[in-house]
Design a protein around this motif. Structure first.
Motif, short mmCIF file in Angstrom:
data_model
loop_
_atom_site.label_atom_id
_atom_site.label_comp_id
_atom_site.label_asym_id
_atom_site.label_seq_id
_atom_site.Cartn_x
_atom_site.Cartn_y
_atom_site.Cartn_z
N ARG A 124 0.84 -1.19 0.00
CA ARG A 124 0.00 0.00 0.00
C ARG A 124 0.88 1.25 0.00
N PRO A 125 0.56 2.25 -0.84
CA PRO A 125 1.32 3.49 -0.86
C PRO A 125 0.87 4.44 0.25
N ILE A 126 1.81 5.25 0.72
CA ILE A 126 1.51 6.27 1.72
C ILE A 126 1.69 7.67 1.14
N HIS A 127 2.72 7.82 0.29
CA HIS A 127 3.06 9.16 -0.22
C HIS A 127 3.77 9.03 -1.55
N TYR A 128 3.53 10.03 -2.43
CA TYR A 128 4.21 10.13 -3.73
C TYR A 128 4.97 11.46 -3.83
N ASP A 129 6.17 11.41 -4.37
CA ASP A 129 6.89 12.61 -4.82
C ASP A 129 7.06 12.47 -6.33
N ILE A 130 6.41 13.35 -7.07
CA ILE A 130 6.39 13.24 -8.53
C ILE A 130 7.05 14.46 -9.15
N THR A 131 7.91 14.23 -10.14
CA THR A 131 8.50 15.31 -10.93
C THR A 131 8.23 15.04 -12.40
N TRP A 132 7.67 16.04 -13.08
CA TRP A 132 7.47 15.97 -14.52
C TRP A 132 8.29 17.05 -15.20
N ARG B 270 -2.46 6.40 -14.68
CA ARG B 270 -1.37 5.46 -14.99
C ARG B 270 -0.66 5.82 -16.31
N SER B 271 -1.28 6.67 -17.14
CA SER B 271 -0.64 7.13 -18.37
C SER B 271 0.27 8.33 -18.12
N ALA B 272 0.20 8.90 -16.94
CA ALA B 272 1.01 10.06 -16.60
C ALA B 272 2.19 9.71 -15.70
N PHE B 273 2.03 8.67 -14.85
CA PHE B 273 3.12 8.22 -13.99
C PHE B 273 2.74 6.85 -13.43
N PRO B 274 3.72 6.00 -13.14
CA PRO B 274 3.42 4.70 -12.53
C PRO B 274 2.82 4.91 -11.14
N CYS B 275 1.74 4.21 -10.85
CA CYS B 275 1.04 4.48 -9.59
C CYS B 275 0.07 3.35 -9.27
N TYR B 276 -0.46 3.41 -8.06
CA TYR B 276 -1.57 2.55 -7.66
C TYR B 276 -2.85 3.26 -8.11
N ASP B 277 -3.33 2.94 -9.28
CA ASP B 277 -4.40 3.72 -9.90
C ASP B 277 -5.77 3.13 -9.61
N GLU B 278 -6.08 3.00 -8.32
CA GLU B 278 -7.40 2.58 -7.87
C GLU B 278 -7.78 3.40 -6.64
N PRO B 279 -9.06 3.68 -6.44
CA PRO B 279 -9.47 4.62 -5.39
C PRO B 279 -9.19 4.16 -3.97
N SER B 280 -9.00 2.87 -3.76
CA SER B 280 -8.75 2.39 -2.40
C SER B 280 -7.33 2.68 -1.93
N PHE B 281 -6.45 3.07 -2.86
CA PHE B 281 -5.05 3.33 -2.51
C PHE B 281 -4.80 4.83 -2.39
N LYS B 282 -5.54 5.50 -1.55
CA LYS B 282 -5.40 6.94 -1.40
C LYS B 282 -4.08 7.28 -0.71
N SER B 283 -3.44 8.36 -1.17
CA SER B 283 -2.13 8.76 -0.66
C SER B 283 -2.01 10.28 -0.73
N THR B 284 -0.95 10.79 -0.12
CA THR B 284 -0.61 12.20 -0.27
C THR B 284 0.39 12.35 -1.42
N PHE B 285 0.44 13.56 -1.99
CA PHE B 285 1.26 13.82 -3.17
C PHE B 285 2.01 15.14 -3.03
N ASN B 286 3.26 15.14 -3.45
CA ASN B 286 4.00 16.37 -3.77
C ASN B 286 4.32 16.33 -5.25
N ILE B 287 4.04 17.42 -5.97
CA ILE B 287 4.22 17.46 -7.41
C ILE B 287 5.17 18.59 -7.77
N THR B 288 6.16 18.30 -8.61
CA THR B 288 7.10 19.29 -9.12
C THR B 288 7.00 19.30 -10.64
N ILE B 289 6.88 20.49 -11.23
CA ILE B 289 6.84 20.64 -12.68
C ILE B 289 8.07 21.44 -13.11
N ARG B 290 8.89 20.85 -13.95
CA ARG B 290 10.08 21.53 -14.46
C ARG B 290 9.74 22.16 -15.80
#
Length: 238
Positions: free
Chosen positions: A66-74, A196-216
């Protein structure tokens, strides 16, 4: 005349499962955008996968992690209409004797996968199961540490890249008209199975997590997101 080079709307939406027969519905392209000579002249309908009414377990992610948190950079390249990125997922096993992690990934090129427990590198292999949009990470030896009362946190780091999509899902290229001049931009649409087309992830509603997003993005470009900005300044990359 100031020109906005990039508009990026980061929205997070999670989903249920794949349908066996996707149901088409009308898109949000306006009629004047489909006139002769316009960008979407030949576009009438597009298909997006909807949640299945059946609970076919083969299409669903296992719940052993189960995921807890994501740090994503695009990083978006509007010259080539491509994007690349990294995602760091903090996750834990939910039961003992788990030797694999399965998440979603759809039409993304996976450049690298790294799994760590603290500073310790965990040997693993990874493979894509395209039929189910799965990215499977399997431990070479042993299993994930598990503690029922005190979570043992792992960090899964994945680098990926892809072309900006043209079907209005995930991260896709779109456009706006500025004084009768067409400008391209990148937008996001994550419902219902498009995160799932934007980043690898648990792409179902039961896997709720927090996110930090960075856009370069280069200096002179702008970004918008449907969430608050965490930093007072934005780091721009040339």
């Amino acid at each position: 005349m100031a020109t906005i080079g990039l508009v990026f709307l980061a929205v997070c939406a999670t989903v249920h499962a794949f349908p066996e027969e996707p149901t088409p519905y009308r898109n949000t392209i306006f009629n004047d955008e489909k006139l002769e000579g316009q960008i979407f002249e030949d576009v009438n309908l597009f298909t997006i996968r909807q949640p299945s009414t059946r609970r076919d377990s083969i299409y669903r992610l296992p719940t052993k992690t189960r995921p807890i948190h994501y740090d994503i950079t695009w990083k978006i390249n509007m010259n080539t209409h491509e994007f690349s990125g990294t995602v760091d997922i903090d996750l834990h096993a939910t039961e003992p004797m788990v030797n694999e992690i399965i998440i979603h990934s759809h039409e993304l090129k996976i450049d690298s996968v790294v799994l760590k427990l603290g500073d310790t590198l965990i040997n693993q292999t990874h493979s894509l199961v395209a039929a189910y949009d799965f990215l499977q990470i399997r431990l070479v030896t042993g299993t994930l540490n598990y503690n029922a009362t005190n979570r043992v946190m792992y960090r899964l780091s994945i680098a990926f890249n892809a072309s900006l999509r043209d079907d209005m899902s995930g991260i896709y290229r779109s456009w706006y008209n500025n004084y009768n001049e067409i400008h391209w931009m990148a937008s996001t649409q994550f419902q219902s199975t498009s995160a799932r087309s934007a980043f690898p992830c648990y792409d179902e509603p039961s896997f709720k997590s927090t996110f930090n997003i960075t856009i370069r993005r280069p200096v002179g470009f702008k970004s918008w997101s449907c969430t608050r900005q965490l930093l007072n300044s934005v780091n721009a990359a040339k």
